[in-house]
Scaffold this active site. Sequence first.
Site, short mmCIF file in Angstrom:
data_model
loop_
_atom_site.label_atom_id
_atom_site.label_comp_id
_atom_site.label_asym_id
_atom_site.label_seq_id
_atom_site.Cartn_x
_atom_site.Cartn_y
_atom_site.Cartn_z
N THR A 97 0.88 -1.18 0.00
CA THR A 97 0.00 0.00 0.00
C THR A 97 0.90 1.22 0.00
O THR A 97 1.60 1.48 0.99
CB THR A 97 -0.88 0.02 1.27
OG1 THR A 97 -1.64 -1.18 1.30
CG2 THR A 97 -1.81 1.22 1.25
N LYS A 172 -7.66 1.73 -3.08
CA LYS A 172 -7.31 1.29 -1.72
C LYS A 172 -7.45 2.45 -0.72
O LYS A 172 -7.97 2.28 0.39
CB LYS A 172 -5.87 0.73 -1.74
CG LYS A 172 -5.26 0.46 -0.39
CD LYS A 172 -5.75 -0.82 0.24
CE LYS A 172 -5.09 -1.03 1.60
NZ LYS A 172 -5.66 -2.13 2.35
P1 NAD Z 1 5.54 -5.95 7.54
O1 NAD Z 1 6.25 -4.81 8.15
O2 NAD Z 1 5.10 -7.08 8.37
O3 NAD Z 1 6.46 -6.56 6.35
C1 NAD Z 1 7.24 -5.80 5.48
C2 NAD Z 1 8.46 -6.65 5.14
O4 NAD Z 1 9.22 -5.98 4.13
C3 NAD Z 1 9.39 -6.87 6.33
O5 NAD Z 1 9.62 -8.26 6.49
C4 NAD Z 1 10.68 -6.12 5.93
O6 NAD Z 1 11.85 -6.74 6.41
C5 NAD Z 1 10.59 -6.20 4.42
N1 NAD Z 1 11.36 -5.18 3.72
C6 NAD Z 1 11.38 -3.84 3.92
N2 NAD Z 1 12.18 -3.25 3.02
C7 NAD Z 1 12.68 -4.23 2.23
C8 NAD Z 1 13.57 -4.26 1.12
N3 NAD Z 1 14.11 -3.15 0.62
N4 NAD Z 1 13.86 -5.45 0.57
C9 NAD Z 1 13.30 -6.59 1.05
N5 NAD Z 1 12.46 -6.64 2.10
C10 NAD Z 1 12.17 -5.47 2.68
O7 NAD Z 1 4.32 -5.31 6.74
P2 NAD Z 1 2.96 -6.05 6.27
O8 NAD Z 1 1.97 -6.00 7.37
O9 NAD Z 1 3.32 -7.35 5.63
O10 NAD Z 1 2.47 -5.00 5.16
C11 NAD Z 1 3.07 -4.93 3.88
C12 NAD Z 1 2.25 -3.96 3.04
O11 NAD Z 1 0.90 -4.43 2.97
C13 NAD Z 1 2.18 -2.54 3.63
O12 NAD Z 1 2.25 -1.62 2.58
C14 NAD Z 1 0.82 -2.51 4.33
O13 NAD Z 1 0.28 -1.20 4.40
C15 NAD Z 1 0.01 -3.41 3.41
N6 NAD Z 1 -1.17 -4.06 4.05
C16 NAD Z 1 -1.05 -4.62 5.28
C17 NAD Z 1 -2.16 -5.24 5.86
C18 NAD Z 1 -2.07 -5.88 7.22
O14 NAD Z 1 -3.13 -6.21 7.80
N7 NAD Z 1 -0.88 -6.11 7.76
C19 NAD Z 1 -3.38 -5.27 5.17
C20 NAD Z 1 -3.45 -4.73 3.90
C21 NAD Z 1 -2.32 -4.12 3.34
#
Ligand code: NAD
Length: 298
Positions: A97, A172
């Site tokens: 997102t 979104k």
């Molecule tokens: P999270 O923080 O759990 O995971 C993000 C991952 O990305 C981490 O493991 C981090 O180490 C990795 N990362 C960061 N920079 C990186 C890079 N340069 N190279 C490789 N890996 C890298 O976040 P999440 O909850 O999985 O959310 C991910 C996306 O999905 C966000 O944009 C969030 O807004 C969206 N989202 C989340 C939810 C939810 O309920 N968690 C729901 C809908 C959308």
Amino acid sequence: MLNIGFIGLGNMGGPMAINLVKAGHSVKVFDLSESAVASIVQAGATAASSVIDAVANADFVISMLPAGKHVEGLYVGGDSPLFDHLKAGALVIDSSTIDAKTAKNVASIAAARGIDFIDAPVSGGVGGATAGTLSFMVGANSQQFKQAQPVLEIMGVNIFHAGVQGSGQIAKACNNMLLAILMSGTSEALNMGVNNGLDAKVLSEIMRLSSAGNWALEVYNPYPGVMPKAPASNQYQGGFQVDLMSKDLALAMDLSEKSHSATPMGERARDLFKAHAEQGNGSLDFSSIIQQYQKIGS
Ligand code: NAD
């Protein structure tokens, strides 16, 4: 069997990658966190030795990263941007997102180099990611949408073509702004009813089946004890964090400002969630916003 490179194995990306493995595809994964990689490798994915290794032979590259700066940095930033290392014909699907402007900008840099990059943010949370029932809101041309569909269908149920590049992120932002407004409004009404002697369960049922019925009342009631499986009945643990909702509301307000759209309700919701996060509730589920009302009442 497709070769898929998956980058970002957090709360959402991890289970999404596992569903691709379960569907029989060869999934090469990369994350900055070694422990995140290890748990997905245990489920049958292959660990990439670098982010370049993750994408070098991929038919599809999927990213699930925290914010726009990570997506931009990964694909077009630094000395060795990932766009330099893709196989011809590969489709890049970014499901993070992020702000629509960055999504459009990265997509146009991609297009200028003959690379297909689409935005496909999701709704459905960690539960949906695990069950493979996410909704995808896709910004792409029709050819790219068709190409992405079979892969997205492994991780989701509702796959929407919102429009051209950036449209997925706009959809979104609109969805989550409305969700925040609905959750705040539901909390507001429930709290007022309880303060006036009504039973939360009874009032919830009345409103659910009357003209105020909405998703929060159907499946995600914010009042503790009304729905045993909702985060509200589990000290607001699990679910969708206040911090993430605050992030999404900031994206929505940015969009509203840039498009000169009136969003007074969105602004109120943004302020409410921001205050809630600043009071140390950022890691709670977003339905805990009802505590802001309970505080005012006490
Ligand atoms: P999270 O923080 O759990 O995971 C993000 C991952 O990305 C981490 O493991 C981090 O180490 C990795 N990362 C960061 N920079 C990186 C890079 N340069 N190279 C490789 N890996 C890298 O976040 P999440 O909850 O999985 O959310 C991910 C996306 O999905 C966000 O944009 C969030 O807004 C969206 N989202 C989340 C939810 C939810 O309920 N968690 C729901 C809908 C959308």
